[in-house]
Design an enzyme around this catalytic site. Sequence first.
Site, short mmCIF file in Angstrom:
data_model
loop_
_atom_site.label_atom_id
_atom_site.label_comp_id
_atom_site.label_asym_id
_atom_site.label_seq_id
_atom_site.Cartn_x
_atom_site.Cartn_y
_atom_site.Cartn_z
N GLU A 16 1.94 -1.14 -7.13
CA GLU A 16 3.03 -0.41 -6.45
C GLU A 16 2.84 -0.49 -4.94
O GLU A 16 1.72 -0.34 -4.43
CB GLU A 16 3.02 1.06 -6.88
CG GLU A 16 3.31 1.27 -8.36
CD GLU A 16 3.11 2.73 -8.76
OE1 GLU A 16 3.47 3.60 -7.95
OE2 GLU A 16 2.59 2.97 -9.86
N SER A 17 3.95 -0.69 -4.23
CA SER A 17 3.87 -0.87 -2.78
C SER A 17 3.31 0.36 -2.07
O SER A 17 2.56 0.26 -1.11
CB SER A 17 5.24 -1.21 -2.22
OG SER A 17 6.16 -0.18 -2.54
#
Length: 1469
Positions: A660-661
Amino acid sequence: MGRLKLQSGIKAIEEEPEDYDSTSNRGALACMVNSEVGAVLAVMRRNVRWGGRYMAGDDQLEHSLIQSLKTLRKQIFSWQHQWNTMNPAVYLQPFLDVIRSDETGAPITGVALSSVYKILTLDVIDLNTTNVEDAMHLVVDAVTSCRFEVTDPASEEVVLMKILQVLLACMKSKASVVLSNQHVCTIVNTCFRVVHQAGTKGELLQRIARHTMHELVRCIFLHQPDIDNTDRSLSRGMSSVKQEVCGPEKDHSFGVKQLDNGNGSSESDGQLPSVGFASNSSMGLVGTLMDENTIGVVNGKDASPNDLNLMTEPYGVPCMVEIFHFLCSLLNIAEHIGMGPRSNSMAFDEDVPLFSLGLINSAIELGGPSIRKHPKLLSLIQDELFRNLMQFGLSMSPLILSMVCSIVLNLYLHLRSELKLQLEAFFSCVILRLAQSRHGASYQQQEVVMEALVDFCRQKTFMAEMYANFDCDITCSNVFEDLANLLSRSAFPVNCPLSAMHILALDGLIAVIQGMAERIGNGSPVVQASSELEEYTPFWTVKCENYADPNHWVPFVRRRKYIKKRLMMGADHFNRDPKKGLEFLQGTHLLPDKLDPQSVACFFRYTAGLDKNLVGDFLGNHDEFCVQVLHEFAGTFDFQDMNLDTALRLFLETFRLPGESQKIQRVLEAFSERYYEQSPQILANKDAALLLSYSLIMLNTDQHNVQVKKKMTEEDFIRNNRHINGGNDLPREFLSELYHSICKNEIRTTPEQGAGFPEMTPSRWVDLMRKSSKTSPFIMCDSRAFLDHDMFAIMSGPTIAAISVVFDHAEHEEVFQTCVDGFLAVAKISACHHLEDVLDDLVVSLCKFTTLLNPSSVEEPVLAFGDDTKARMATVTVFTIANRYGDYIRTGWRNILDCILRLHKLGLLPARVASDAADDLELCSDPSQGKPVTSSLSASQMPSMGTPRRSSGLMGRFSQLLSLDTEEPRSKPTEQQLEAHQRTLQTIQKCHIDSIFTESKFLQADSLSYLARALIWAAGRPQKGNNSPEDEDTAVFCLELLIAITLNNRDRIILLWQLVYEHISNIVQSTMMPSALVEKAVFGLLRICQRLLPYKENLADELLRSLQLVLKLDARVADAYCEQITQEVMRLVKANATHIRSQIGWRTITSLLSITARHPDASEAGFEALIFIMYDGAHLSPANYILCIDASRQFAESRVGQAERSIRALDLMAGSFACLAQWSRETKETAGEGAAKLFHDIGEMWLRLVQGLRKVCLDPREEVRNHAILSLQRCLTGVEGLSLSLSLWSQCFDLVIFTMLDDLLEIAQGHSPKDYRNMEGTLILAMKLLAKVFLQLLHDLSQDKTFCKLWLGVLNHMEKYMKAKVRGKRSEKLQELVPELLKNVLLVMKTKEILVHRSALGGDGLWELTWLNVNKIAPSLQSEVFPGQELEQVRHKHNDAGGSTASDGTGFIPSSEALTTSESTRTGG
């Protein structure tokens, strides 16, 4: 500087001339120099150029070279001084001028070089020589700048060889110590040039050049241990060590003069020396690289004044650092060129590294431990050398790998304390990696690695140090465990025959085990304290106070190992459920009860085996606590002065970057903050670090993801990162370097989950060097067994399995012996460290190889055993272990016993074991015992065929081999069979099986208990009914051994008794018919009692009670063995009568004796035992008196023996009365609290005695019956000393005398005269007994209140006997006897005034009753006893007294209190 000693091992290139003594006469030296001058001139004359000048006119001057030589010739014989006081330059200079001259040809230069070599090797020049320093410098300068014209290749090679020869002679000369650092560097440099050039020349020159290079390095580094500890070195040397791995070092040219080629053509690189050092063609890449890595200080702008000053000092550490650095740089070149093109035949892929590594190895061998005194050298080894070793360790070339391993072994021996993490990396990334074929290593590589590992294992303390330093360090891998597992695994032949590799691994394994075994006994290990943590302490801060003192470091490493194990368990829990994992660690006090970010961060950072996906998810989580943990986690890294990409690689290796960013951003923010904090050089702020980090991650994905087709260029990358450094651009070179680094070497964002062993990457190496400065010191182990218990516990299982598998597959005796040595070492260690389970496993494993446990499928198991070397060696080993380390065997005894039983069934045991190992206990052990007979046998010694008897022993088996079968004649045994048999006998002899049992008294209690249980188990549970003969034979044999160890352990019988008793009890109670087993059980029990009673009085009752088992024998069994049992009981009694003190014990003995009374065979021995006890009261005591009386009565009543024996039994009973009298006297003398009780007991015993006699009085045999009555009479009348109470007498009359009279009368009237002969005589004796006893006791009895009743009883029995009919008619003798006896009694009663007539007032019961009864017997007696006159006097006398007072004679009895008083008075007095 001390003088350099020539090493005998260092040989010059050619034989040196004979040494001249320095004090030899001047003339000899002058002649020698003169001859050398002549030689040079002679060669010069052969050349037209020089020869022509001699033939010209006198006006033409000679060349200066010739002139100087001739001048020397003129002066040489006129010198008057000693040679060492002369300046050597005077006689060397003419030769050196020739060498320097570019006009001379190769032959002339060669002769001049030979002359210089000769002068150097004569030891004319030494440290005492005048101007020695200048002279040596002159020689070196001249030779290293030698010039000559090339005429042909051969002469060129000769000159090059002689240059090498002279340079080596300079270094070997006694005066070499005056050479400066610069000159030594120049010599090595020149030599290396020749090595380099020799690639295009002949093979001989190549070999000599390399050899000379080796000798030079040896000479120089041999000098190192003598050098003072100085840190002086070159600034370049220092800076070069700190450089990172970025390719070849920058240009360092020669520090020597270099002139143009003699023929005018120059070298393409402008660096090589003149003609003869290289061909005129370009050297290409190789030449350039070589020249960039030469030795010495640049004479130009890079040199500091200090460097120049150092280089002119006498040689020492500075030149060694330079040379070592140069050798390492050769490895760098090789690494960078790899397999690229080369214009030189010196093959870079293998040749250059091998050459360089060989020189490095020599330097380390000779420098040894003194290297650690010189930080520059040490840092070179720690970083540059080791980094290269890690690279070349993975080389495909077995030669290079072997050399690398040799260097590391030398480094381990000399410098391991300085190379802790480097060694760990080498074992993890090279040895363990290559040893596993899945990493693509060839068989040859694996073999080289295994050989190297075995060499390490042969260093006694190696494994202990691996364990202490790495396995017990939470930040290091488990090197010891991995190496031990590798050895065990590599020794296993899996689906393949045994190979050299398996044997090699086995050697390593056994070297480790034997090292441990040798350490046993070298001082006691430190007491093992508990490692458990009482409370939370940050585990990453645990420190040791003193790493040199075992009392400190041993508990410390144990504690660290405990922490490490718990962390690994925590990791396992964490990988399944992170929350439970953290809770588990809190429970073991490794994390605080209330979690704090730092402790969790350290758990993630320092724990191996964590699931990196879970760690990444945890660190990327938005939860506040997780964010704090992330920042603490980043804080554990040291990014000081580190490249951004290297830092990022290290950071992302420890976990998997989440997908996940947002998580990625949080992770990179923490990283950037930490990086900027420590390395802010180029970056303006932490945001710049963050943006650049993101950019690197994107570049990494772009370059290494196959799905991205269009790759980012360098320009794209630089453009993407504009204005990110606080609004400014980052330097282009900086970004370019990052770009190329990422392109070449991917940042792995999905690290492998601990599969296999890691590869050493540049970033990891940088990290390792950082850690090495902070890691805990290397712990040095000595020859004491501090950690062997812990180490052996880890490796014992795989080790035993590996040795067993090799032993199973092996076919050669040497391998068998190696395995046996390993087994014995394992046994020794297990015993020493009390690892009983391990020893049991070993015994179980070994017993399988004896083949004795296999079902007997072969026809002749004895011959098969004799032919099977492996089985025989295994058997000897099993019994060696049993004898040496029996103390620590537990369940393994079962397997050992199985082997013994098998040997027993084959008739192979020595007689000592098969019979009773305890028979000779009391004797000194006979040295011949336990040795089988080995004499030859004749046919007459053959046993009968059929089941071999147990007693056949070894010789029985041998005879069977020679015997003839009953059904078909057996062929004569072959020579091979006889040899096999002989081998079997010798094997059993070596086993000393009997010692296991005869020496069992030395076994520890637990082991002894297990041995006994194993014997009982092996014997099997006795079954009711018939067992097979073989089962019974086994059970008997086991019982024999059980009894033997019981008797051998009489001092510890308490350990065994219950087991032995229960076993024998089971046998006795389950046997219905006589058998060898029950016989052995019963007699074994009796012998145990016989032997142990004298020593174990506290157990006497227990032992004797056990004999009651004999009473429980089945009737048929008891009958069969009764005589022998009695004999044994008799022996027991005779030996131990004094030790049997309790009633319980005597009850058993007398019960056994009583039973024998009616047994025809056993009664004699039983009676003998009874006589022994009772004769003269020898062993009678209050405890056994009644029991012995009962037993005697049994013998007296028994009709098995002659009547004479019954009479003897009666005499024993009657004779025992003396004991009662004696005890009574003794009781009176020691009157005390217990006296009354004792008197009472004696009375009871007397009553039992007379009751016993009464029963015998009814015996059908006349002589016995009559003797019994007389004996009874003796016992009733001789009681003066006994002080018997009146109540006892009253009992006696009722229970004994009256009962006997009644019984006898009944017999006389009711039985046939045939059964009871002459009963009349017996009745007469009985009647006399009544009268005699009554009269004797009359005085005392008359005072008893029951006297009247007693008197009536006497009268009543007299009346019965008066009227008795014997054989149907009244007995005349009785009719005569009874009145007479009655008259005597009445007269005595009258005399004693007991029978006196009182007045009628109140009645006179006694008087009236007396005459009432007397008149029934003999009416005339009243007038005879009391004539009329006397009767009247009696009446008047009583009337006068008024009858109011009753004297004692009236029959009136005092009150009970008065009686008690008088009784006690009598008793006391």
